[in-house]
Write an enzyme that holds these catalytic residues in place. Sequence first.
Site, PDB file in Angstrom:
ATOM      1  N   CYS A 113      15.390  19.382  19.363  1.00 54.75           N
ATOM      2  CA  CYS A 113      15.929  18.046  19.659  1.00 54.75           C
ATOM      3  C   CYS A 113      17.428  17.937  19.418  1.00 54.75           C
ATOM      4  O   CYS A 113      18.067  16.996  19.893  1.00 54.75           O
ATOM      5  CB  CYS A 113      15.189  16.994  18.835  1.00 54.75           C
ATOM      6  SG  CYS A 113      13.414  16.934  19.170  1.00 54.75           S
ATOM      7  N   HIS A 249      19.561  10.648  18.680  1.00 54.20           N
ATOM      8  CA  HIS A 249      18.362  11.257  19.254  1.00 54.20           C
ATOM      9  C   HIS A 249      17.245  10.231  19.204  1.00 54.20           C
ATOM     10  O   HIS A 249      17.032   9.567  18.184  1.00 54.20           O
ATOM     11  CB  HIS A 249      17.983  12.508  18.470  1.00 54.20           C
ATOM     12  CG  HIS A 249      16.630  13.027  18.799  1.00 54.20           C
ATOM     13  ND1 HIS A 249      16.203  13.225  20.095  1.00 54.20           N
ATOM     14  CD2 HIS A 249      15.576  13.371  17.996  1.00 54.20           C
ATOM     15  CE1 HIS A 249      14.959  13.672  20.080  1.00 54.20           C
ATOM     16  NE2 HIS A 249      14.562  13.766  18.826  1.00 54.20           N
ATOM     17  N   ASN A 279      10.123  10.468  23.145  1.00 49.35           N
ATOM     18  CA  ASN A 279      10.978  11.541  22.629  1.00 49.35           C
ATOM     19  C   ASN A 279      11.086  12.622  23.698  1.00 49.35           C
ATOM     20  O   ASN A 279      10.121  13.338  23.956  1.00 49.35           O
ATOM     21  CB  ASN A 279      10.374  12.104  21.340  1.00 49.35           C
ATOM     22  CG  ASN A 279      11.244  13.188  20.709  1.00 49.35           C
ATOM     23  OD1 ASN A 279      12.183  13.687  21.323  1.00 49.35           O
ATOM     24  ND2 ASN A 279      10.915  13.575  19.485  1.00 49.35           N
TER      25      ASN A 279
END
Length: 322
Positions: A113, A249, A279
């Site tokens: 990520c 993020h 996500n």
Amino acid sequence: MKRSIIAGVGAYLPSTVVSNDELAKRVDTSDAWIRERTGIEQRYLATADESCAFMAARAAERALAHAGMTADDVDAILVATSTPDQVFPAVAVRVQALLGAKRGFGFDLSAACSGFVYGLSMGDALIRSGQAKGVLVIGAEVFSRLLDWDDRRTNVLFGDGAGAAFLRASTDNDDPARGILSTHLHSEGEFGDILFIDGANGVAGHPGTIVMNGREVFRHAVGKMAQAVEEAMAANDLTPADIDWLVPHQANLRIIEAMGKKLDLPPEKVVVTVNRHANTSAASIPLALNEAVQDGRIQPGSVVLMEALGGGLTWGSAILRM
């Protein structure tokens, strides 16, 4: 010294949108359960025709168009992904072919990520060193193909998509204050077992699925990302009051809100897309950045702070003036 300027941004989201209610028909969960724990309301899932390279190339085309550039202006293509279409060649060189770019080079990087922040750092270094004048940095993921659809701890969290930024070298005509001010990267391998994929393309018959200890990830996320953000501000003699936008993020709304509070940033200064995108790992920051640029929130001159944490553990931050 040359600086890297984000001259254009672009994004691609798959054609299939899956709401929490629709997901609840497949797995043992509910809309209320997902929203309460994550803030996610829906996610985009790639079809069989929407490969990682396809989505990355579409996002890249839009970033180039936004920058007023063409494939001939691209010296390097960096793709941050944990879900490549094949072991090799890299997604980046597939993108090069899809764009019709005839020169330069491309490679993938894997930082989960945190990948887009890592990619920005690498692209910035290429431009500052004089090795490139135009760099595409892309985050692209198809995590839906690595989900265990019997594990609601992970299958409700992720979505697919791609986001891109075109970096160009600054010129004498640019505001010298504009561009990427600094990037800050970290990793701590001893925590690699709290978020990982339990297989690999090199493991016969087991490409793997996502395994995550959510509580441990949350525990590390806020502290480590706050440290990276504070590091970025200190390096540039900035305070939270100087930050126009935090583009974090997009992992979990609770983590995003906790980060904003820890930095004393009001909610209206934080870009949030996790409710609609879920996500998307390395794609989440460029997707959020693209949205905030396209809707006019982020303007030329805006000071933007990015931060991320991912499996590895990897984490980092970037601070820039648009």
